[in-house]
Design a protein around this motif. Structure first.
Motif, PDB file in Angstrom:
ATOM      1  N   LYS A   1       0.828  -1.052   0.166  1.00  0.00           N
ATOM      2  CA  LYS A   1      -0.221   0.115  -0.521  1.00  0.00           C
ATOM      3  C   LYS A   1       0.633   0.948  -0.101  1.00  0.00           C
ATOM      4  CE  LYS A   1      -3.413   2.234   2.200  1.00  0.00           C
ATOM      5  NZ  LYS A   1      -4.593   2.726   3.942  1.00  0.00           N
ATOM      6  N   VAL A   2       0.823   1.946  -0.982  1.00  0.00           N
ATOM      7  CA  VAL A   2       1.757   3.018  -1.109  1.00  0.00           C
ATOM      8  C   VAL A   2       0.283   4.229  -0.958  1.00  0.00           C
ATOM      9  CG1 VAL A   2       3.079   4.825  -2.813  1.00  0.00           C
ATOM     10  CG2 VAL A   2       2.388   2.165  -2.589  1.00  0.00           C
TER      11      VAL A   2
ATOM     12  N   HIS B   1       9.606  13.871 -10.805  1.00  0.00           N
ATOM     13  CA  HIS B   1       9.326  13.184  -9.359  1.00  0.00           C
ATOM     14  C   HIS B   1       7.695  13.043  -9.367  1.00  0.00           C
ATOM     15  CE1 HIS B   1      12.829  13.326  -6.960  1.00  0.00           C
ATOM     16  NE2 HIS B   1      13.089  13.077  -8.327  1.00  0.00           N
ATOM     17  N   ARG B   2       6.406  14.115 -10.360  1.00  0.00           N
ATOM     18  CA  ARG B   2       5.211  14.508 -10.083  1.00  0.00           C
ATOM     19  C   ARG B   2       5.234  13.498 -11.084  1.00  0.00           C
ATOM     20  NH1 ARG B   2       6.599  20.142 -10.756  1.00  0.00           N
ATOM     21  NH2 ARG B   2       6.044  19.909 -12.727  1.00  0.00           N
ATOM     22  N   ASP B   3       5.433  13.607 -12.431  1.00  0.00           N
ATOM     23  CA  ASP B   3       4.932  12.196 -12.823  1.00  0.00           C
ATOM     24  C   ASP B   3       5.352  10.848 -12.924  1.00  0.00           C
ATOM     25  OD1 ASP B   3       5.271  14.090 -15.199  1.00  0.00           O
ATOM     26  OD2 ASP B   3       6.817  13.452 -16.610  1.00  0.00           O
ATOM     27  N   THR B   4       6.176  10.946 -11.957  1.00  0.00           N
ATOM     28  CA  THR B   4       6.173   9.333 -10.946  1.00  0.00           C
ATOM     29  C   THR B   4       5.236   9.052  -9.809  1.00  0.00           C
ATOM     30  OG1 THR B   4       8.597   9.266 -11.381  1.00  0.00           O
ATOM     31  CG2 THR B   4       7.812   7.734  -9.825  1.00  0.00           C
ATOM     32  N   VAL B   5       5.211   9.913  -9.383  1.00  0.00           N
ATOM     33  CA  VAL B   5       3.390  10.064  -8.243  1.00  0.00           C
ATOM     34  C   VAL B   5       2.572   9.438  -9.524  1.00  0.00           C
ATOM     35  CG1 VAL B   5       2.539  11.321  -6.804  1.00  0.00           C
ATOM     36  CG2 VAL B   5       4.765  11.814  -6.897  1.00  0.00           C
ATOM     37  N   ARG B   6       2.109  10.411  -9.853  1.00  0.00           N
ATOM     38  CA  ARG B   6       0.731   9.922 -10.678  1.00  0.00           C
ATOM     39  C   ARG B   6       1.032   8.902 -11.716  1.00  0.00           C
ATOM     40  NH1 ARG B   6      -3.076  12.011 -10.126  1.00  0.00           N
ATOM     41  NH2 ARG B   6      -4.041  11.689 -12.597  1.00  0.00           N
ATOM     42  N   GLY B   7       1.771   7.966 -12.183  1.00  0.00           N
ATOM     43  CA  GLY B   7       2.287   6.879 -12.946  1.00  0.00           C
ATOM     44  C   GLY B   7       1.646   5.810 -11.469  1.00  0.00           C
ATOM     45  N   LEU B   8       1.732   5.990 -10.523  1.00  0.00           N
ATOM     46  CA  LEU B   8       1.817   5.165  -9.376  1.00  0.00           C
ATOM     47  C   LEU B   8      -0.114   5.538  -9.282  1.00  0.00           C
ATOM     48  CD1 LEU B   8       4.825   5.835  -6.958  1.00  0.00           C
ATOM     49  CD2 LEU B   8       4.654   3.620  -7.933  1.00  0.00           C
ATOM     50  N   GLY B   9      -0.131   6.556  -9.673  1.00  0.00           N
ATOM     51  CA  GLY B   9      -1.256   6.379  -9.247  1.00  0.00           C
ATOM     52  C   GLY B   9      -2.542   7.254  -8.259  1.00  0.00           C
ATOM     53  N   LEU B  10      -1.228   8.043  -7.514  1.00  0.00           N
ATOM     54  CA  LEU B  10      -1.445   9.062  -6.593  1.00  0.00           C
ATOM     55  C   LEU B  10      -1.837  10.547  -6.935  1.00  0.00           C
ATOM     56  CD1 LEU B  10       1.229   8.323  -4.530  1.00  0.00           C
ATOM     57  CD2 LEU B  10      -1.358   6.835  -4.124  1.00  0.00           C
ATOM     58  N   GLY B  11      -3.068  11.249  -6.440  1.00  0.00           N
ATOM     59  CA  GLY B  11      -2.871  12.554  -6.958  1.00  0.00           C
ATOM     60  C   GLY B  11      -2.720  13.382  -5.472  1.00  0.00           C
ATOM     61  N   LYS B  12      -4.274  13.705  -4.988  1.00  0.00           N
ATOM     62  CA  LYS B  12      -3.806  14.091  -3.528  1.00  0.00           C
ATOM     63  C   LYS B  12      -3.338  13.960  -2.897  1.00  0.00           C
ATOM     64  CE  LYS B  12      -8.873  15.459  -5.084  1.00  0.00           C
ATOM     65  NZ  LYS B  12     -10.496  16.513  -4.635  1.00  0.00           N
TER      66      LYS B  12
ATOM     67  N   ARG C   1      11.145   3.887  -5.072  1.00  0.00           N
ATOM     68  CA  ARG C   1      12.449   5.000  -4.759  1.00  0.00           C
ATOM     69  C   ARG C   1      12.500   6.202  -4.820  1.00  0.00           C
ATOM     70  NH1 ARG C   1      15.562   1.022  -6.311  1.00  0.00           N
ATOM     71  NH2 ARG C   1      15.075  -0.194  -4.852  1.00  0.00           N
ATOM     72  N   LYS C   2      12.829   6.654  -5.710  1.00  0.00           N
ATOM     73  CA  LYS C   2      12.096   7.653  -6.799  1.00  0.00           C
ATOM     74  C   LYS C   2      11.791   8.959  -5.495  1.00  0.00           C
ATOM     75  CE  LYS C   2      12.774  10.262 -11.183  1.00  0.00           C
ATOM     76  NZ  LYS C   2      12.074  10.249 -12.542  1.00  0.00           N
ATOM     77  N   VAL C   3      10.384   9.082  -5.193  1.00  0.00           N
ATOM     78  CA  VAL C   3      10.010   9.891  -4.450  1.00  0.00           C
ATOM     79  C   VAL C   3       9.950   9.118  -2.811  1.00  0.00           C
ATOM     80  CG1 VAL C   3       8.676  10.587  -6.962  1.00  0.00           C
ATOM     81  CG2 VAL C   3       7.691   8.542  -5.187  1.00  0.00           C
ATOM     82  N   ASP C   4      10.626   8.569  -2.262  1.00  0.00           N
ATOM     83  CA  ASP C   4      10.569   8.201  -1.081  1.00  0.00           C
ATOM     84  C   ASP C   4      10.149   9.599  -0.900  1.00  0.00           C
ATOM     85  OD1 ASP C   4      13.055   8.797  -0.979  1.00  0.00           O
ATOM     86  OD2 ASP C   4      13.837   7.653  -0.439  1.00  0.00           O
ATOM     87  N   TYR C   5      10.062  10.481  -0.188  1.00  0.00           N
ATOM     88  CA  TYR C   5      11.163  11.390   0.745  1.00  0.00           C
ATOM     89  C   TYR C   5       8.941  11.819   0.465  1.00  0.00           C
ATOM     90  CZ  TYR C   5      10.925  14.555  -3.624  1.00  0.00           C
ATOM     91  OH  TYR C   5      10.796  15.544  -5.203  1.00  0.00           O
ATOM     92  N   LEU C   6       7.762  12.149  -0.492  1.00  0.00           N
ATOM     93  CA  LEU C   6       7.205  11.746  -0.723  1.00  0.00           C
ATOM     94  C   LEU C   6       5.288  10.884  -0.370  1.00  0.00           C
ATOM     95  CD1 LEU C   6       6.814  13.352  -4.639  1.00  0.00           C
ATOM     96  CD2 LEU C   6       7.092  14.747  -1.764  1.00  0.00           C
TER      97      LEU C   6
END
Length: 62
Positions: free
Chosen positions: A8-9, A22-33, A51-56
């Motif tokens: 679960k992410v 990094h924003r594109d990677t977050v969207r690629g994971l299916g996360l928005g808000k 791992r690329k966006v582990d700080y988010l």
């Protein structure tokens, strides 16, 4: 066939002010808000994106 492990992410910080990749990677994971979550299959590709966006994001067992 064995059942695939799930993780679960959850997005815990805003993507405002972050790199576009990094924003594109977050969207690629299916996360928005912020505080949105997704249950994903634990694959090397998904782990690399995390791992690329582990700080988010935070990761837990599903």
């Amino acid at each position: 066939m064995a059942e695939q492990k799930q993780i679960k992410v959850t997005l815990v910080r805003s993507t405002i002010g972050t790199l576009k990749s990094h924003r594109d990677t977050v969207r690629g994971l299916g996360l928005g808000k912020v505080n949105s979550s997704r249950v994903l299959t634990d694959t090397p590709e998904v782990r690399g994106m995390i791992r690329k966006v582990d700080y988010l994001v935070t990761v837990s067992e599903a």
